[in-house]
Write a protein that holds these residues in place. Structure first.
Motif, PDB file in Angstrom:
ATOM      1  N   LEU A  11       0.832  -1.203   0.000  1.00 50.18           N
ATOM      2  CA  LEU A  11       0.000   0.000   0.000  1.00 50.18           C
ATOM      3  C   LEU A  11       0.870   1.258   0.000  1.00 50.18           C
ATOM      4  N   MET A  12       1.891   1.263   0.840  1.00 55.25           N
ATOM      5  CA  MET A  12       2.794   2.415   0.906  1.00 55.25           C
ATOM      6  C   MET A  12       3.505   2.636  -0.423  1.00 55.25           C
ATOM      7  N   ALA A  13       3.869   1.552  -1.083  1.00 52.93           N
ATOM      8  CA  ALA A  13       4.564   1.669  -2.370  1.00 52.93           C
ATOM      9  C   ALA A  13       3.701   2.406  -3.385  1.00 52.93           C
ATOM     10  N   VAL A  14       2.410   2.149  -3.358  1.00 50.16           N
ATOM     11  CA  VAL A  14       1.485   2.830  -4.265  1.00 50.16           C
ATOM     12  C   VAL A  14       1.314   4.292  -3.859  1.00 50.16           C
ATOM     13  N   VAL A  15       1.076   4.523  -2.584  1.00 50.88           N
ATOM     14  CA  VAL A  15       0.792   5.874  -2.094  1.00 50.88           C
ATOM     15  C   VAL A  15       1.987   6.812  -2.253  1.00 50.88           C
ATOM     16  N   PHE A  16       3.202   6.302  -1.996  1.00 47.82           N
ATOM     17  CA  PHE A  16       4.399   7.149  -2.002  1.00 47.82           C
ATOM     18  C   PHE A  16       5.156   7.132  -3.330  1.00 47.82           C
ATOM     19  N   ALA A  17       4.591   6.472  -4.344  1.00 42.04           N
ATOM     20  CA  ALA A  17       5.307   6.299  -5.618  1.00 42.04           C
ATOM     21  C   ALA A  17       5.770   7.620  -6.219  1.00 42.04           C
ATOM     22  N   GLU A  18       4.996   8.667  -6.054  1.00 45.18           N
ATOM     23  CA  GLU A  18       5.343   9.966  -6.639  1.00 45.18           C
ATOM     24  C   GLU A  18       6.607  10.569  -6.029  1.00 45.18           C
ATOM     25  N   HIS A  19       7.059  10.049  -4.902  1.00 42.26           N
ATOM     26  CA  HIS A  19       8.226  10.604  -4.230  1.00 42.26           C
ATOM     27  C   HIS A  19       9.540   9.923  -4.611  1.00 42.26           C
ATOM     28  N   ALA A  20       9.474   8.925  -5.479  1.00 45.64           N
ATOM     29  CA  ALA A  20      10.706   8.265  -5.943  1.00 45.64           C
ATOM     30  C   ALA A  20      11.517   9.235  -6.793  1.00 45.64           C
ATOM     31  N   ASP A  21      12.828   9.156  -6.673  1.00 39.96           N
ATOM     32  CA  ASP A  21      13.705  10.079  -7.400  1.00 39.96           C
ATOM     33  C   ASP A  21      13.898   9.701  -8.861  1.00 39.96           C
ATOM     34  N   GLU A  22      13.561   8.488  -9.232  1.00 42.04           N
ATOM     35  CA  GLU A  22      13.787   8.026 -10.602  1.00 42.04           C
ATOM     36  C   GLU A  22      12.602   7.204 -11.073  1.00 42.04           C
ATOM     37  N   PRO A  23      12.375   7.164 -12.380  1.00 43.16           N
ATOM     38  CA  PRO A  23      11.266   6.352 -12.903  1.00 43.16           C
ATOM     39  C   PRO A  23      11.467   4.882 -12.538  1.00 43.16           C
ATOM     40  N   PHE A  24      10.375   4.195 -12.264  1.00 42.57           N
ATOM     41  CA  PHE A  24      10.458   2.772 -11.946  1.00 42.57           C
ATOM     42  C   PHE A  24       9.133   2.113 -12.282  1.00 42.57           C
ATOM     43  N   ASP A  25       9.157   0.786 -12.376  1.00 43.20           N
ATOM     44  CA  ASP A  25       7.981  -0.016 -12.697  1.00 43.20           C
ATOM     45  C   ASP A  25       7.288  -0.390 -11.378  1.00 43.20           C
ATOM     46  N   LEU A  26       6.184   0.283 -11.088  1.00 43.31           N
ATOM     47  CA  LEU A  26       5.495   0.069  -9.817  1.00 43.31           C
ATOM     48  C   LEU A  26       4.984  -1.366  -9.696  1.00 43.31           C
ATOM     49  N   CYS A  27       4.465  -1.917 -10.783  1.00 42.53           N
ATOM     50  CA  CYS A  27       3.950  -3.287 -10.735  1.00 42.53           C
ATOM     51  C   CYS A  27       5.050  -4.272 -10.355  1.00 42.53           C
ATOM     52  N   ARG A  28       6.232  -4.109 -10.928  1.00 40.32           N
ATOM     53  CA  ARG A  28       7.353  -4.989 -10.602  1.00 40.32           C
ATOM     54  C   ARG A  28       7.757  -4.831  -9.136  1.00 40.32           C
ATOM     55  N   THR A  29       7.741  -3.596  -8.660  1.00 40.07           N
ATOM     56  CA  THR A  29       8.078  -3.337  -7.261  1.00 40.07           C
ATOM     57  C   THR A  29       7.082  -4.004  -6.326  1.00 40.07           C
ATOM     58  N   ILE A  30       5.807  -3.915  -6.645  1.00 37.84           N
ATOM     59  CA  ILE A  30       4.786  -4.543  -5.801  1.00 37.84           C
ATOM     60  C   ILE A  30       4.980  -6.055  -5.764  1.00 37.84           C
ATOM     61  N   LYS A  31       5.289  -6.647  -6.910  1.00 38.13           N
ATOM     62  CA  LYS A  31       5.574  -8.090  -6.926  1.00 38.13           C
ATOM     63  C   LYS A  31       6.735  -8.425  -5.992  1.00 38.13           C
ATOM     64  N   MET A  32       7.772  -7.601  -6.043  1.00 39.11           N
ATOM     65  CA  MET A  32       8.927  -7.813  -5.159  1.00 39.11           C
ATOM     66  C   MET A  32       8.511  -7.779  -3.699  1.00 39.11           C
ATOM     67  N   LEU A  33       7.734  -6.767  -3.347  1.00 40.77           N
ATOM     68  CA  LEU A  33       7.337  -6.600  -1.954  1.00 40.77           C
ATOM     69  C   LEU A  33       6.442  -7.748  -1.487  1.00 40.77           C
ATOM     70  N   ILE A  34       5.594  -8.236  -2.380  1.00 41.37           N
ATOM     71  CA  ILE A  34       4.706  -9.341  -1.997  1.00 41.37           C
ATOM     72  C   ILE A  34       5.498 -10.587  -1.624  1.00 41.37           C
ATOM     73  N   ILE A  35       6.624 -10.828  -2.302  1.00 47.95           N
ATOM     74  CA  ILE A  35       7.357 -12.083  -2.061  1.00 47.95           C
ATOM     75  C   ILE A  35       8.639 -11.891  -1.232  1.00 47.95           C
ATOM     76  N   HIS A  36       8.999 -10.648  -0.896  1.00 49.01           N
ATOM     77  CA  HIS A  36      10.348 -10.403  -0.340  1.00 49.01           C
ATOM     78  C   HIS A  36      10.586 -11.078   1.006  1.00 49.01           C
ATOM     79  N   ASP A  37       9.530 -11.283   1.816  1.00 49.38           N
ATOM     80  CA  ASP A  37       9.722 -11.882   3.138  1.00 49.38           C
ATOM     81  C   ASP A  37       9.254 -13.331   3.218  1.00 49.38           C
TER      82      ASP A  37
END
Length: 223
Positions: free
Chosen positions: A66-92
């Motif tokens: 949820l935070m990744a979606v809400v704070f996405a505009e504050h990233a310093d560089e372009p990134f793939d939000l969907c890929r990031t969410i996948k990472m976060l879902i499986i990271h732990d």
């Protein structure tokens, strides 16, 4: 609501899934989903904001996505939000085997990588080979913290516990006897992805010192 004694948990070993389904790909996917449900039972050190108990890994994962979606505009560089969410879902997911490693426990951090890689081999290996490869690749990318997606995911992963510690009047910092320098060192990764979130983190850390949640003293023995 209570189920009384009407329920009895079944495991994948109690049911012949291979005999139940002719689709072996689906069997592997079901076994994986049943296994990773255990994430709900892995307690982290971080307290809930109401301080009633410690959060579990599944709750932590939900909040990070949820935070990744809400704070996405504050990233310093372009990134793939969907890929990031996948990472976060499986990271732990690896913590099902390896357990949660407290970031301020220097001794436990020594073999964290070994424990977690072994867990990744086993757990992702439950999936069909193509999905096992995809998710393991995402997990390795998260750990390497080189791509914009991984840097942002890791920044969010560091920012969330800081919020919980601040808004519980110190949270796990008290358990660790953490100093301002300890927290700055462990949270500096936030700045690799988001200047605005790193500035916010430093504001919370400085305010924590003023409120007595952290000490400026780097010599813990003198406290």
């Amino acid at each position: 609501m209570s189920f009384g004694n009407k329920l009895s948990p079944l495991t994948g070993d109690d049911i012949d899934l291979d005999g139940l389904f002719s689709d072996q790909r689906l069997v592997k996917q079901i076994r994986f989903v049943l296994e990773v449900e255990k994430l709900k039972n892995i307690l982290r050190m971080t307290p809930l904001l109401n301080t009633a108990r410690r959060e579990n890994d599944a709750e932590h994962t939900w909040e990070l996505t949820l935070m990744a979606v809400v704070f996405a505009e504050h990233a310093d560089e372009p990134f793939d939000l969907c890929r990031t969410i996948k990472m976060l879902i499986i990271h732990d997911i690896v913590e099902i085997d390896a357990g949660d490693t407290f970031i301020y426990d220097s001794a436990a951090l020594q073999d964290q990588e070994i424990r977690e890689k072994a867990a990744a081999d086993r757990i992702f290996g439950l999936l069909p080979p193509d999905q096992a490869h995809e998710l393991r690749e995402l997990w390795d990318e998260f750990e390497a913290c080189i791509t914009p997606e991984a840097r942002y995911a890791r920044a969010i992963d560091r920012f969330q516990p800081l919020l919980h510690n601040f808004f519980t009047s110190g949270g796990t910092w008290h358990l660790a006897g953490a100093t301002k320098r300890d927290v700055l060192d462990r949270k500096s990764l936030i700045g690799s992805s988001s200047t605005r979130l790193w500035n916010a983190a430093q504001c919370f850390i400085n305010e924590s010192v003023l409120r007595g949640f952290l000490t400026e003293d780097v010599n813990k023995g003198s406290k």
